[in-house]
Scaffold this motif. Sequence first.
Motif, mmCIF file in Angstrom:
data_model
loop_
_atom_site.group_PDB
_atom_site.id
_atom_site.type_symbol
_atom_site.label_atom_id
_atom_site.label_comp_id
_atom_site.label_asym_id
_atom_site.label_seq_id
_atom_site.Cartn_x
_atom_site.Cartn_y
_atom_site.Cartn_z
ATOM 1 N N SER A 237 2.217 3.384 -6.098
ATOM 2 C CA SER A 237 1.952 2.898 -7.339
ATOM 3 C C SER A 237 2.975 3.071 -8.688
ATOM 4 O O SER A 237 3.208 2.119 -9.552
ATOM 5 N N PHE A 290 -1.462 -8.536 5.244
ATOM 6 C CA PHE A 290 -2.643 -8.001 4.082
ATOM 7 C C PHE A 290 -2.131 -6.807 3.730
ATOM 8 O O PHE A 290 -2.158 -6.157 2.528
ATOM 9 N N ASN A 294 -0.939 -5.424 0.073
ATOM 10 C CA ASN A 294 -2.002 -4.684 -0.687
ATOM 11 C C ASN A 294 -2.036 -3.382 -0.666
ATOM 12 O O ASN A 294 -2.435 -2.660 -1.642
ATOM 13 N N PHE A 295 -1.610 -2.761 0.313
ATOM 14 C CA PHE A 295 -1.508 -1.216 0.418
ATOM 15 C C PHE A 295 -0.247 -0.654 0.229
ATOM 16 O O PHE A 295 0.206 0.195 -0.106
ATOM 17 N N GLU A 361 1.916 8.243 1.833
ATOM 18 C CA GLU A 361 1.012 7.028 1.697
ATOM 19 C C GLU A 361 1.222 6.070 2.969
ATOM 20 O O GLU A 361 0.180 5.539 3.511
ATOM 21 N N ASN A 365 -2.592 5.852 4.714
ATOM 22 C CA ASN A 365 -3.128 4.553 4.367
ATOM 23 C C ASN A 365 -3.023 3.560 5.502
ATOM 24 O O ASN A 365 -4.416 2.712 5.792
ATOM 25 N N PHE A 369 -6.361 1.901 7.277
ATOM 26 C CA PHE A 369 -6.657 0.359 7.750
ATOM 27 C C PHE A 369 -6.789 0.031 8.902
ATOM 28 O O PHE A 369 -7.657 -0.823 9.337
ATOM 29 N N PRO B 46 -7.427 -4.235 -2.404
ATOM 30 C CA PRO B 46 -7.135 -3.128 -3.279
ATOM 31 C C PRO B 46 -7.218 -2.955 -4.683
ATOM 32 O O PRO B 46 -6.398 -4.210 -5.070
ATOM 33 N N LEU B 63 -7.749 1.729 -1.070
ATOM 34 C CA LEU B 63 -7.849 1.443 -0.085
ATOM 35 C C LEU B 63 -8.633 0.413 0.330
ATOM 36 O O LEU B 63 -9.162 0.043 1.432
ATOM 37 N N SER B 236 -2.939 9.068 -6.136
ATOM 38 C CA SER B 236 -1.565 8.535 -6.169
ATOM 39 C C SER B 236 -1.528 7.194 -7.041
ATOM 40 O O SER B 236 -0.392 6.580 -7.468
#
Lengths: 514, 278
Positions: A237, A290, A294-295, A361, A365, A369, B46, B63, B236
């Motif tokens: 992020s 996806f 997105n992640f 991450e 993540n 998922f 997300p 998520l 995060s």
Amino acid sequence: MAAAQGTPQRGGTLTVQINSEQRVLNPAIQASTGVYVMASKMVEPLVDLDAQGEPVGVLAESWESAPDGLTHSFRLRRGVTWHDGKDFTSKDVAFSAMECWKKILNYGTTLYQFLDRVETPDAHTAIFKFSRPMPQGLLLRALPDLGHVIPAHVYEGTDIRANPANTAPIGTGPFKFVQYERGQFLMAERNPNYWRGNGLPYLDRIVWRFIPDRAAGAAAIESGQVQLSPYSSLSLSDIARLSKDPRFTVSTKGNEANTAHTVMEMNLRRQELSDVRVRRALCHALDLEFFIENFLYGYAKLGTGPIPSSSAAFYVPRPAPYPFDRARAERMLDEAGFRRASRGAQRFAQPLKLLPAPWGEYTLNFATFIQQSLREIGVRVEIEARDAPGFLTGVYRDHNFDLTTGWHQYRSDPAVSTTVWFRTGSPVGAPWTNQYGYNNPEMDRVIDAAATELDAGHRKALYQDFVRIAIEDVPVHMAVEHAFISVYSKRLMSSHNTPRWASSSWADVWLAPA
Amino acid sequence: MSPAVRAYLRSPAGMIGLLLLLAVLGAALSAGWLFPRDPLSLAGRPLQWPGQNPRLPLGTDNLGRDIASFIFHGARVSLLIGLAASAVAVGIGVLVGAVAGFYGGWVDDLLMRITEAFQTVPNFILLLVLVAVFGSELSVITVAIGLVGWTAPCRLVRAEFLSLRNREFVLAARGLGMRDARLILGEVLPNALPPVIVYASVVMAVAILLESALAFLGLSDPNIASWGNMIGAGRSVLRAEWYVSAIPGLAILVTVLAFSLVGQGLNDALNPRMQVAA
């Protein structure tokens, strides 16, 4: 500003964020980017990679190999001195190779398994004698990571693993060790007697600050306290946010040789997963596009097999092997005999136990998922979170898992880093190896043939067989491919210009005035 | 209406706490009906902000999980952990405290040394050790939180028993030939209970916070919709999408506040001195 663009300036201190500390600064006994990012400024390898990814001599000036692949001679650079003033000679190379690379270094113990001896006819020649053919290309591609030379006069006759120089290195590199405070920082200063001369290195000092918290790392680079955050040390992020900030460069350039896969490993000891149709079905159930968009904020691409697209020598373009197709995944599970009575019902009697790798991450993540995706096809996944030691023993020693996420880090040649994920015979407990009970004699044969094949063309062809079998049998799904991301100040000059830049010596790096 | 209930209804703190607690309880009860899908499932892209997508009123976390669904289902987890863990803590505490306080002497010495052994280890460190050894399933975590929290109710009960055991009514009952078990359970304990009940609400609040702290560190059960899990995951993206951590944080705040205020209300209601004043 024109000067800042072009002419290198002497002086300045470069401060680097490091988010995990291995407490080893000896790259001859521990092969890891976390070691190189600090120690390779002080300790140098025989060979590194140039801007095009080709081997270029560092402590070796030139090399030649006998046609049988059993003998490889290296002519060593003259006039190189260790930081303590002693001369660098072939004796140091022989000692490093035989005592460290072959006996202690991870990956090295496999690569140099058939290295019989290193002959030193004079002070500036080192002749590597193998008992089985060693392809020259493999050796040269491995040496940047697995070929750091440490001083024999410091280590000889000591317990190498416990030698104090492991945390206070003495090398030949452009920077000399000054101070290491655990949990705080490591400092190195300019080596005025560096063999490259020509005013190199440019920087006066490098400080590595240990900042494990990612949010604090982002704050440090934004406030100018650090100028470089290598190896994806910030949260995705924050990386996405800083990429829009004109003060910083955010890029995967300069990390091409450190490509990694985020993988899903499947334990073939679990009855359902021993059926290849089930393993393939699980792969088809993951909408990886996806996930990446997105992640992972788009900082990745679809994996196409165990050899990543960044591997110029071995990669042959191919499509992603398991495109997302939920209906097909369900059909394959039906065909394998795992039907579900109703939409809400489960296909397996027991849920699959997933141990997520705690490497940040990507792997954490991805575990979530996988859980979310497999739920849609009637396969319940239970995640069991563990800390790093608990994860490593749970997966690689006790085999107490059904699924796990992980990192596969590709290191220049499949024989260095990748075939151990598929070959049988890895000792129980060795992390990042085949510990999921995969056993295909044809696969073993291809791997062994490729490791000693001297003809580059044949070798490449054998590795295409390797990739094909790995994809067909899919004990481990190389789902997502990504290079590490560097975030750095625009003041940082002549950086990220080689494929393993963060692990290189940084002799020509300089800082433009603020 | 008994005087205690009337006293509680007159306490503003207690009433606010009760209303908040009812709201949390309502969320827990209606979760399955309002959000029938698994709160851990992928609900959409997300990091959608609250209000951005009418289907997802509180947005999604990093998520892709529906935050509103997570909050409602999380209320179940928090209440369950709060009630079960404090039942374990108070249960052990009352048992050990009652025996120690009633018998005194070497029994008391022995039990108090054990209690002190637990008290000298910081709660959270002990909890981390228990979770590291026994795993992170919800049932294990609940019992572990109970195990680290029993010492305070234990000392409370012991103190009450010490002051009550030589009162006239106890001596009279003993004189009538009553057995120890009946003395403890039938005579002394009911009189020792009011402060314990007040303290139990504090234990519940602490239990919820402990579980959240564990989840924040990624050490709670990842297969349940725990508010702490979401705060930990949202860490995060804190700089840009702060709401991912802030919304479950608010839920924890409300729940813990509810228990504390209810505790204060109970204190007002059960405090004998207050009753005399009333």
